[in-house]
Design a protein around this motif. Sequence first.
Motif, PDB file in Angstrom:
ATOM      1  N   ALA A 195       0.829  -1.210   0.000  1.00  0.00           N
ATOM      2  CA  ALA A 195       0.000   0.000   0.000  1.00  0.00           C
ATOM      3  C   ALA A 195       0.862   1.259   0.000  1.00  0.00           C
ATOM      4  CB  ALA A 195      -0.928  -0.022   1.214  1.00  0.00           C
ATOM      5  N   CYS A 196       1.962   1.249   0.744  1.00  0.00           N
ATOM      6  CA  CYS A 196       2.804   2.450   0.841  1.00  0.00           C
ATOM      7  C   CYS A 196       3.538   2.726  -0.474  1.00  0.00           C
ATOM      8  CB  CYS A 196       3.818   2.303   1.978  1.00  0.00           C
ATOM      9  SG  CYS A 196       3.039   2.225   3.600  1.00  0.00           S
ATOM     10  N   ALA A 197       4.080   1.663  -1.096  1.00  0.00           N
ATOM     11  CA  ALA A 197       4.804   1.860  -2.362  1.00  0.00           C
ATOM     12  C   ALA A 197       3.844   2.346  -3.441  1.00  0.00           C
ATOM     13  CB  ALA A 197       5.472   0.559  -2.794  1.00  0.00           C
ATOM     14  N   ALA A 198       2.624   1.783  -3.458  1.00  0.00           N
ATOM     15  CA  ALA A 198       1.632   2.192  -4.457  1.00  0.00           C
ATOM     16  C   ALA A 198       1.264   3.660  -4.248  1.00  0.00           C
ATOM     17  CB  ALA A 198       0.394   1.305  -4.365  1.00  0.00           C
ATOM     18  N   HIS A 199       1.090   4.049  -2.985  1.00  0.00           N
ATOM     19  CA  HIS A 199       0.716   5.441  -2.710  1.00  0.00           C
ATOM     20  C   HIS A 199       1.877   6.389  -3.019  1.00  0.00           C
ATOM     21  CE1 HIS A 199      -1.801   8.576  -1.060  1.00  0.00           C
ATOM     22  NE2 HIS A 199      -0.781   9.024  -0.367  1.00  0.00           N
ATOM     23  N   TRP A 200       3.094   5.957  -2.697  1.00  0.00           N
ATOM     24  CA  TRP A 200       4.277   6.781  -2.975  1.00  0.00           C
ATOM     25  C   TRP A 200       4.401   7.038  -4.476  1.00  0.00           C
ATOM     26  CZ3 TRP A 200       8.155   9.548  -0.788  1.00  0.00           C
ATOM     27  CH2 TRP A 200       9.277   9.826  -1.575  1.00  0.00           C
ATOM     28  N   THR A 201       4.186   5.992  -5.282  1.00  0.00           N
ATOM     29  CA  THR A 201       4.393   6.100  -6.722  1.00  0.00           C
ATOM     30  C   THR A 201       3.255   6.827  -7.419  1.00  0.00           C
ATOM     31  OG1 THR A 201       5.516   3.962  -6.556  1.00  0.00           O
ATOM     32  CG2 THR A 201       5.016   4.739  -8.774  1.00  0.00           C
ATOM     33  N   TYR A 202       2.015   6.569  -6.981  1.00  0.00           N
ATOM     34  CA  TYR A 202       0.877   7.060  -7.772  1.00  0.00           C
ATOM     35  C   TYR A 202      -0.095   7.974  -7.018  1.00  0.00           C
ATOM     36  CZ  TYR A 202       2.247   3.117 -10.756  1.00  0.00           C
ATOM     37  OH  TYR A 202       2.928   2.236 -11.540  1.00  0.00           O
ATOM     38  N   GLY A 203       0.032   8.099  -5.696  1.00  0.00           N
ATOM     39  CA  GLY A 203      -1.056   8.752  -4.964  1.00  0.00           C
ATOM     40  C   GLY A 203      -0.726  10.048  -4.259  1.00  0.00           C
ATOM     41  N   ARG A 204       0.571  10.433  -4.220  1.00  0.00           N
ATOM     42  CA  ARG A 204       0.935  11.571  -3.357  1.00  0.00           C
ATOM     43  C   ARG A 204       0.363  12.906  -3.820  1.00  0.00           C
ATOM     44  NH1 ARG A 204       6.950  11.698  -3.273  1.00  0.00           N
ATOM     45  NH2 ARG A 204       6.729  10.470  -5.172  1.00  0.00           N
ATOM     46  N   PHE A 205       0.112  13.007  -5.134  1.00  0.00           N
ATOM     47  CA  PHE A 205      -0.448  14.277  -5.626  1.00  0.00           C
ATOM     48  C   PHE A 205      -1.790  14.550  -4.957  1.00  0.00           C
ATOM     49  CE2 PHE A 205      -2.590  11.146  -8.155  1.00  0.00           C
ATOM     50  CZ  PHE A 205      -3.856  11.680  -8.365  1.00  0.00           C
ATOM     51  N   ARG A 206      -2.507  13.450  -4.607  1.00  0.00           N
ATOM     52  CA  ARG A 206      -3.827  13.595  -3.994  1.00  0.00           C
ATOM     53  C   ARG A 206      -3.683  14.220  -2.600  1.00  0.00           C
ATOM     54  NH1 ARG A 206      -5.185   8.594  -4.369  1.00  0.00           N
ATOM     55  NH2 ARG A 206      -5.576   8.643  -6.596  1.00  0.00           N
ATOM     56  N   ASP A 207      -2.645  13.820  -1.850  1.00  0.00           N
ATOM     57  CA  ASP A 207      -2.410  14.417  -0.525  1.00  0.00           C
ATOM     58  C   ASP A 207      -2.173  15.915  -0.667  1.00  0.00           C
ATOM     59  OD1 ASP A 207      -2.439  11.796   0.298  1.00  0.00           O
ATOM     60  OD2 ASP A 207      -0.242  11.616   0.302  1.00  0.00           O
ATOM     61  N   HIS A 208      -1.392  16.269  -1.708  1.00  0.00           N
ATOM     62  CA  HIS A 208      -1.055  17.672  -1.955  1.00  0.00           C
ATOM     63  C   HIS A 208      -2.334  18.469  -2.250  1.00  0.00           C
ATOM     64  CE1 HIS A 208       1.420  21.027  -3.055  1.00  0.00           C
ATOM     65  NE2 HIS A 208       0.845  21.106  -4.241  1.00  0.00           N
ATOM     66  N   GLN A 209      -3.203  17.865  -3.095  1.00  0.00           N
ATOM     67  CA  GLN A 209      -4.462  18.540  -3.443  1.00  0.00           C
ATOM     68  C   GLN A 209      -5.328  18.736  -2.198  1.00  0.00           C
ATOM     69  OE1 GLN A 209      -6.003  15.843  -6.370  1.00  0.00           O
ATOM     70  NE2 GLN A 209      -5.167  16.984  -8.100  1.00  0.00           N
ATOM     71  N   GLN A 210      -5.361  17.683  -1.337  1.00  0.00           N
ATOM     72  CA  GLN A 210      -6.186  17.772  -0.129  1.00  0.00           C
ATOM     73  C   GLN A 210      -5.663  18.859   0.800  1.00  0.00           C
ATOM     74  OE1 GLN A 210      -6.085  13.737   1.204  1.00  0.00           O
ATOM     75  NE2 GLN A 210      -7.834  13.107  -0.049  1.00  0.00           N
ATOM     76  N   ARG A 211      -4.315  18.945   0.903  1.00  0.00           N
ATOM     77  CA  ARG A 211      -3.726  19.974   1.774  1.00  0.00           C
ATOM     78  C   ARG A 211      -4.074  21.361   1.274  1.00  0.00           C
ATOM     79  NH1 ARG A 211       0.752  16.559   2.321  1.00  0.00           N
ATOM     80  NH2 ARG A 211       1.835  17.573   0.622  1.00  0.00           N
ATOM     81  N   ARG A 212      -4.034  21.521  -0.063  1.00  0.00           N
ATOM     82  CA  ARG A 212      -4.339  22.844  -0.642  1.00  0.00           C
ATOM     83  C   ARG A 212      -5.817  23.184  -0.427  1.00  0.00           C
ATOM     84  NH1 ARG A 212      -2.026  23.341  -6.575  1.00  0.00           N
ATOM     85  NH2 ARG A 212      -3.372  25.148  -6.507  1.00  0.00           N
ATOM     86  N   ALA A 213      -6.662  22.153  -0.493  1.00  0.00           N
ATOM     87  CA  ALA A 213      -8.095  22.401  -0.359  1.00  0.00           C
ATOM     88  C   ALA A 213      -8.479  22.748   1.071  1.00  0.00           C
ATOM     89  CB  ALA A 213      -8.882  21.176  -0.820  1.00  0.00           C
ATOM     90  N   SER A 214      -7.686  22.230   2.044  1.00  0.00           N
ATOM     91  CA  SER A 214      -8.103  22.443   3.445  1.00  0.00           C
ATOM     92  C   SER A 214      -7.534  23.737   3.966  1.00  0.00           C
ATOM     93  CB  SER A 214      -7.698  21.265   4.329  1.00  0.00           C
ATOM     94  OG  SER A 214      -6.330  20.992   4.184  1.00  0.00           O
TER      95      SER A 214
END
Lengths: 380, 78
Positions: free
Chosen positions: A361-380
């Motif tokens: 789960a961590c490798a998959a999120h590191w490779t493909y999902g981190r942009f989503r965290d960035h978007q969430q941080r910007r939205a909050s």
Amino acid sequence: MKYADEYRDKEIALGLAKTIRAETHLERPYRFMEFCGGHTHAISRYGLEDMLPNNLRMIHGPGCPVCVLPAGRIDMAIRLAERSEIILCVYGDLMRVPGSQGASLLKAKARGADIRMVYSTIDAIRIAEENPEREVVFFAIGFETTTPPTAVMIRLAEKKRLSNFSVFCNHVLTPPAMQNILESPDIRSIGRVEIDGFVGPAHVSTIIGTAPYEFFAEEFGKPVVISGFEPLDMMQAILMLVRQVNENRHEVENQYSRAVTRDGNLRAKEEVSDIFELRDQFEWRGLGQVPYSGLKLKRAYAKYDAEVRFGMNELRVDDNPACECGAILRGVKKPVDCKLFGTVCTPETPMGSCMVSSEGACAAHWTYGRFRDHQQRRAS
Amino acid sequence: MCLAIPAEVTKLLSDEMAIVSIDGVSKEISVALIENLAVGDYVIIHVGYALTKIDPEEARRTLELLRELSVEGQGVAP
């Protein structure tokens, strides 16, 4: 690639996403666990989470064999490989899995241990034939998908009368782990997540069929949909789960009918039952001791069992206390909930097993999902 | 570890082995776990072994169903 490309059609995927959105009820959550690491990887790689409604959450399960292997078993393999008479053959994914105190098979190899990466068990047999003066041990790992190849290898070793070949067996079973997630008293005390349905593994099910999930669906009242690994397969499986939840059904349905039948691969199952028997219990990283969830060689094949042959002692090692792999494997936490994620723990320097395998789960999120965290941080 | 891919059987060999083509790349694999295999069959391969044959009729039906399910949502606002 035939039987792959046609199941990656973007237009059909967008249509399926709309159908899912139309059929989910806004007033309730849908929490589906994809058990298998291959599905976790596909969800991240194809950005499926971005196509699903906000009240539908995919929870990553413990179905990555590299991720659930406890550190103690890595330490045992390293000790074995350090013996001068031994050649240890391993699948490549295992090389960087952390044992205790930062040890790994890769580091052991760098220090001089004879550890060889193989693609197939056939390669391990070939190495044993080419090195009659050495002891060749195959580090067997995986779910029901990789167990038949190990069984075939032992049958081949017997046929070829190889006396310098054995297996360090770490094969585990899917249904007991799924059951453990839902009912284990340990899990109740250390936290668990509510699950409304399961996406059943694709290739495990080609071997065991859909029948073993029937008891599970009935007993726990949870729908199970066996799904292929392509993005359209997964979207269809999610829609099938939504429909089951909406209709208050809990059945086993087979989305992957082009490769999976109710009874599975009878020949493969025979090979396995000829050679292996259940262990009383086996340790899983993140789940603890799971009863009747692992396999060992039958007594008749003890000469091929490396644990017997080399008097290997069971080693128990605590995971890095800061590492949240255990909770992530159970779906209780997400990769970003771990303070090691993306700081000291990356695919280049993995601290925990979920970052080692591309299906973790961590490798998959590191490779493909981190942009989503960035978007969430910007939205909050 | 879980990665498995579809491949076409191009040649059957002795000792339960076969040559398969993966998008034009040839590879020797074990077919010890498969019965009644013929050249032209598609199999799912994993760690050097064929796990199962792909049923072309089921594959076609799944694709048809996927197209139908996809159209069902077309009338819905995004």
